[in-house]
Design an enzyme around this catalytic site. Structure first.
Site, PDB file in Angstrom:
ATOM      1  N   GLU A   1     -26.330  40.499 -53.196  1.00 21.89           N
ATOM      2  CA  GLU A   1     -26.432  39.334 -52.312  1.00 21.89           C
ATOM      3  C   GLU A   1     -26.786  38.067 -53.084  1.00 21.89           C
ATOM      4  OE1 GLU A   1     -29.061  40.155 -49.012  1.00 21.89           O
ATOM      5  OE2 GLU A   1     -27.680  41.591 -48.149  1.00 21.89           O
TER       6      GLU A   1
ATOM      7  N   GLU B   1     -23.379  46.976 -46.180  1.00 20.54           N
ATOM      8  CA  GLU B   1     -24.635  47.114 -45.435  1.00 20.54           C
ATOM      9  C   GLU B   1     -24.414  46.718 -43.988  1.00 20.54           C
ATOM     10  OE1 GLU B   1     -28.200  45.366 -46.864  1.00 20.54           O
ATOM     11  OE2 GLU B   1     -27.826  45.927 -48.952  1.00 20.54           O
TER      12      GLU B   1
END
Ligand SMILES: *[C@@H]1O[C@H](CO)[C@@H](O)[C@H](O)[C@H]1NC(C)=O
Ligand SMILES: *[C@@H]1O[C@H](CO)[C@@H](O)[C@H](O)[C@H]1NC(C)=O
Ligand SMILES: *[C@@H]1O[C@H](CO)[C@@H](O)[C@H](O)[C@H]1NC(C)=O
Ligand SMILES: *[C@@H]1O[C@H](CO)[C@@H](O)[C@H](O)[C@H]1NC(C)=O
Ligand SMILES: *[C@@H]1O[C@H](CO)[C@@H](O)[C@H](O)[C@H]1NC(C)=O
Ligand SMILES: *[C@@H]1O[C@H](CO)[C@@H](O)[C@H](O)[C@H]1NC(C)=O
Ligand SMILES: *[C@@H]1O[C@H](CO)[C@@H](O)[C@H](O)[C@H]1NC(C)=O
Ligand SMILES: *[C@@H]1O[C@H](CO)[C@@H](O)[C@H](O)[C@H]1NC(C)=O
Ligand SMILES: *[C@@H]1O[C@H](CO)[C@@H](O)[C@H](O)[C@H]1NC(C)=O
Ligand SMILES: *[C@@H]1O[C@H](CO)[C@@H](O)[C@H](O)[C@H]1NC(C)=O
Ligand SMILES: *[C@@H]1O[C@H](CO)[C@@H](O)[C@H](O)[C@H]1NC(C)=O
Ligand SMILES: CC(=O)N[C@H]1CO[C@H](CO)[C@@H](O)[C@@H]1O
Length: 722
Positions: free
Chosen positions: A190, A261
């Site tokens: 991320e 995710e």
């Protein structure tokens, strides 16, 4: 949070078609590099629709791994995804630990033994609500380091650890290209969230990380999640709860659409409530993602587990994604587990057409749409979507009328029969039950030891400035004492102590008396303490215990974070005495920690008081012995009458507890603290608690955890599906 998906359905369907039968375990694989195209990953020459779930090896124990993986497999997952936890594996530069719960190779081999694939998210920055986002604290003291940027010192250590892990996997033959289970690896995590903070060093770091990773020649693809500029051939993937709606897609037409995710719930902090995400909502978004040509979905978490020891990041509770399909204890959480299993089976029935067919989509009404996959051979799969969250919708599809439930997707594996609807839950709900099986309610069972409150003259480290907490403790303890000496003046009649700190907690003592506590929270880290204190007529000793509840795990410039006291003043009626640049004495950690009195062999390092058992007394260690309960149910310590501290069983920390931090509803965020079965022996187990603010150990209990099928009545349903 992440969930892992099981391979069973896929393996069974695939082997039934290809080989005419066979089970799912110990599938011998060819040495095959994994590749991809614009549709999906390609393994053994075949496109794959993969359901994956996250299970983090150090959040449970090796004894639990086989059954967690079996339950994931039975739930229809084919891939287990895990991060790699750098700060567990390299506690000092060049010193490695892969033992016990840290045995990554054993975990991957267990996945392989059950015939599943693995996705290895090396990071090595992982965030994951894990202390310091997975970084070892020693990185902080590398001269000139700037984490996660185009910075030579950082890149050296990142490359060093990434190489170590890749080489370890290779030497064990664990990449799919070697016949092993690992089909994907992840570099960074991320990063796009913070990339802009580094100006031009951000994009150049992304390019370096991708090149470095690809150069390690794993023979399987690398992914970067939430990184829309992931350089070729690294695949950019989506993280989030609604990737079917939010993902802009791969950054190249020859990369597949992957969701690394899909949060099955959300992490929980002290002071926060659990986040409940319904089975229907998860199923809707997973199905929409596949309808929109997604071919890899990972549940974060499939099993969350426990943040044992001091591994939680700042303010996170020890119970991690307990709302996942497998709860903290590894028990099935129904209907989530069962509903998703049915979804996976439905998708697997038509995965060939999904992966080979031509996709079209069209409107069926104002808020209704169809996604259709068609093969020349005649195969046809349809997804009928109703985006209206309130009302049923009646639609015509291929001249046949279908009634669609609110906010639902129907799956038609042959374009005519509905075999699954995301909002129709057939799995029965279950409920969790806790039963007290061992009470610690007699004073004779307990012994106690009051830790020592150091004063200024006891401390060996002195400074004329308020020093930063983490740089002092080096994360070897949560605790840092700041001590001052104060000569009271006659004018100081009603002394008020005013403290400002950047986190996380302060406990205040003056001349050995306790004058209170202040704390921040996950969202507001700073805190102010202000309270009256009593001073001596001559020299007074002010001792302030600064406590951290885990290190930060997110955001740029983690190496420059500040915690601990920033201002200390005694405000008298007339004057203000400012200690901010006065001499302060420091002590890292507590006496009991230094003497390891939570370990059986070090118990005699202090004089335990056998005749007194205090309640509501700060800075107190308690110990008791107990026999393991009979039966196989998971167990947890019920600490609901304690305040804040840490608990150990047979010398192993089961985590930081914090009962006195209440949610907005006035209840503790967590009262049950998991004791993994392998921490226990049949008899003579040692329980040690360290209590910071005051609690009542006589009402502590050991509870057995079990689930039972709930009798479904309507108010139950509405509670679970809100
Ligand atoms: C990693 O660094 C250590 C020293 O900390 C060194 O001994 C080792 O060779 C390095 N490994 C790689 C793969 O660079
Ligand atoms: C990035 O650029 C801004 C604006 O020029 C500057 O204020 C900031 O300090 C820079 N950050 C870094 C890490 O160089
Ligand atoms: C797999 O990839 C590795 C590294 O890129 C390469 O050396 C090997 O020849 C490849 N194997 C196959 C079967 O393509
Ligand atoms: C088909 O799907 C795309 C992407 O989701 C969307 O932008 C487009 O409007 C859809 N087309 C129709 C006719 O609904
Ligand atoms: C919605 O459709 C379902 C299934 O066809 C049906 O059982 C239900 O009664 C309908 N609800 C409403 C409000 O019409
Ligand atoms: C649907 O029905 C219309 C007339 O009612 C007909 O013209 C059309 O061919 C039918 N389409 C299909 C796919 O059956
Ligand atoms: C506190 O300070 C005094 C002298 O200033 C000393 O005698 C005493 O032992 C110190 N420590 C504790 C724990 O009381
Ligand atoms: C950390 O402490 C060392 C002394 O132990 C000091 O030299 C250094 O400046 C400190 N760093 C920070 C960021 O406070
Ligand atoms: C108390 O007052 C005396 C003189 O009035 C002064 O010298 C001393 O510094 C004062 N104490 C403090 C803590 O400031
Ligand atoms: C206390 O002293 C510090 C350091 O000299 C200073 O920055 C701060 O403003 C002072 N606080 C007050 C309330 O005067
Ligand atoms: C235990 O506590 C009692 C009561 O406060 C006290 O009299 C006794 O000295 C203590 N014993 C030890 C070993 O500290
Ligand atoms: C990034 C993202 O999609 N986050 C979402 C996760 O799901 C929850 C609940 O559905 C949303 O509130 C978040 O915005």
């Amino acid at each position: 949070m992440k969930w892992s998906l099981w391979m069973v359905v896929m393996v069974v369907v695939a082997t039934a078609m290809v080989e005419g039968g066979g089970g799912g375990s110990n599938v011998a694989r060819e040495n095959n590099n994994v590749t991809y195209d614009g549709r999906s990953l390609i393994i053994d020459g075949q496109r794959k629709l993969l359901f994956s779930g996250s299970i983090h090896y150090p959040r449970s124990t090796p004894q639990m791994w086989p059954s967690l993986i079996t339950k994931a497999k039975e739930g229809g997952l084919e891939v287990i995804q895990t991060y790699v936890f750098w700060n567990l594996h390299e506690p000092q530069p060049g010193q490695y630990d892969f033992s016990g719960r840290y045995d990554l190779v054993k975990f991957i081999k267990e996945i392989q033994a059950q015939g599943l694939y693995a996705c290895l998210r090396i990071g090595p920055f992982i965030e994951s609500e894990w202390t310091y986002g997975g970084f070892p604290f020693w990185l902080h003291d590398i001269p000139g380091i700037i984490y996660r940027s185009d910075n030579e010192p950082f890149k050296f250590y990142m490359q060093n650890f990434t190489t170590k892990i890749v080489n370890m996997m290779k030497s064990e033959g664990l990449y799919a290209s070697q016949g092993g289970p690992i089909i994907l690896s992840q570099i960074e995590n991320e990063y796009q969230n913070i990339e802009a903070a580094f100006n031009e060093s951000g994009p150049s770091y992304v390019r370096w990380a991708a090149t470095m990773a690809v150069g390690l020649q794993t023979g399987v693809p690398w992914i970067m999640c939430k990184q829309s500029d992931a350089p070729d051939p690294v695949i950019n993937t989506c993280n989030g709860m609604r990737c079917g709606e939010t993902f802009l897609g791969p950054n190249s037409p020859n990369k597949p659409s992957m969701w690394t995710e899909n949060w099955t719930s959300f992490y929980q902090v002290y002071g926060g409530e659990p986040y409940i995400r319904s089975a229907e909502d998860i199923a809707f978004h997973v199905t929409l993602f596949v309808a929109k040509r997604g071919s890899y979905v990972n549940y974060y978490m499939y099993h969350g587990g426990t943040n044992l020891g001091r591994t939680s990041a700042a303010y996170f509770i020890t119970s991690y994604y307990d709302q996942a399909p497998l709860d903290e204890y590894g028990l099935l959480r129904q209907p989530k587990w069962g509903h998703l299993k049915e979804l996976h089976a439905a998708m697997k029935l038509c995965s060939m057409t999904l992966l080979q067919g031509v996709q079209t989509n069209f409107s069926l009404g104002q808020l209704q749409e169809a996604y259709v996959f068609q093969e020349d051979s005649g195969g046809c799969v349809a997804f009928l979507v109703n985006n209206n969250g309130r009302d049923n919708a009646t639609v015509l599809f291929q001249n046949v009328s279908f009634e669609l439930l609110p906010k639902s997707i129907s799956i038609l594996p042959d374009c005519s029969n509905v075999i699954f609807n995301t909002a129709t839950v057939k799995t029965e709900h279950n409920e969790r039950m806790t039963t007290s099986i061992e009470l610690f309610d007699s004073a004779e069972r307990w012994e106690e030891f009051e830790d020592v409150i150091p004063n200024f003259s006891d401390t060996s480290i002195k400074s004329n400035a308020l020093l930063e907490h983490m740089n002092m403790t080096k994360d070897e303890s949560d605790y840092l004492w700041y001590t001052f000496r104060f000569q009271q003046n006659s004018t100081c009649t009603k002394p008020l102590l005013h403290i400002e700190s950047l986190g996380h907690v302060v406990h205040v003592f003056a001349n050995k008396m306790y004058f209170g506590t202040a704390h921040g929270s996950h969202d507001v880290k700073g805190l102010t303490f202000e309270n009256s204190i009593l001073l001596n007529n001559d020299i007074s000793n002010i001792s302030i215990l600064s406590v951290m509840v885990g290190l930060p795990d997110s955001g740029p410039f983690l190496e420059k974070r500040f915690a601990g006291l920033t201002s200390v003043e005694i405000r008298c009626s007339e004057e203000v005495y400012n200690f901010t640049d006065h001499e302060c004495g420091y002590q890292v950690g507590l006496l009991g920690e230094k003497l390891h009195i939570y370990d059986e062999q070090n118990l005699s390092n202090v004089d335990w008081n056998k005749t007194r058992i205090s309640t509501n007394q700060p800075l107190t260690w308690y110990k008791a012995m107990f026999d393991a309960p009979i039966g196989d149910d998971p167990v947890a310590l019920n600490l609901s009458t304690m305040g804040k501290g840490e608990a150990w069983v047979n010398g192993q920390s089961i985590g930081r507890y914090w009962i006195s931090f209440h949610t907005s509803k006035g209840t503790p965020s967590q009262t049950l603290y998991h004791v993994p079965p392998s921490f226990l022996k049949p008899s003579g187990n040692l329980l040690v608690l360290f209590e910071e603010v005051g609690g009542d150990p006589l009402q502590v209990s050991l509870d057995a955890i079990s689930v039972y099928d709930a009798h479904i009545h309507v108010d139950h349903l509405s509670q679970f599906t809100r």
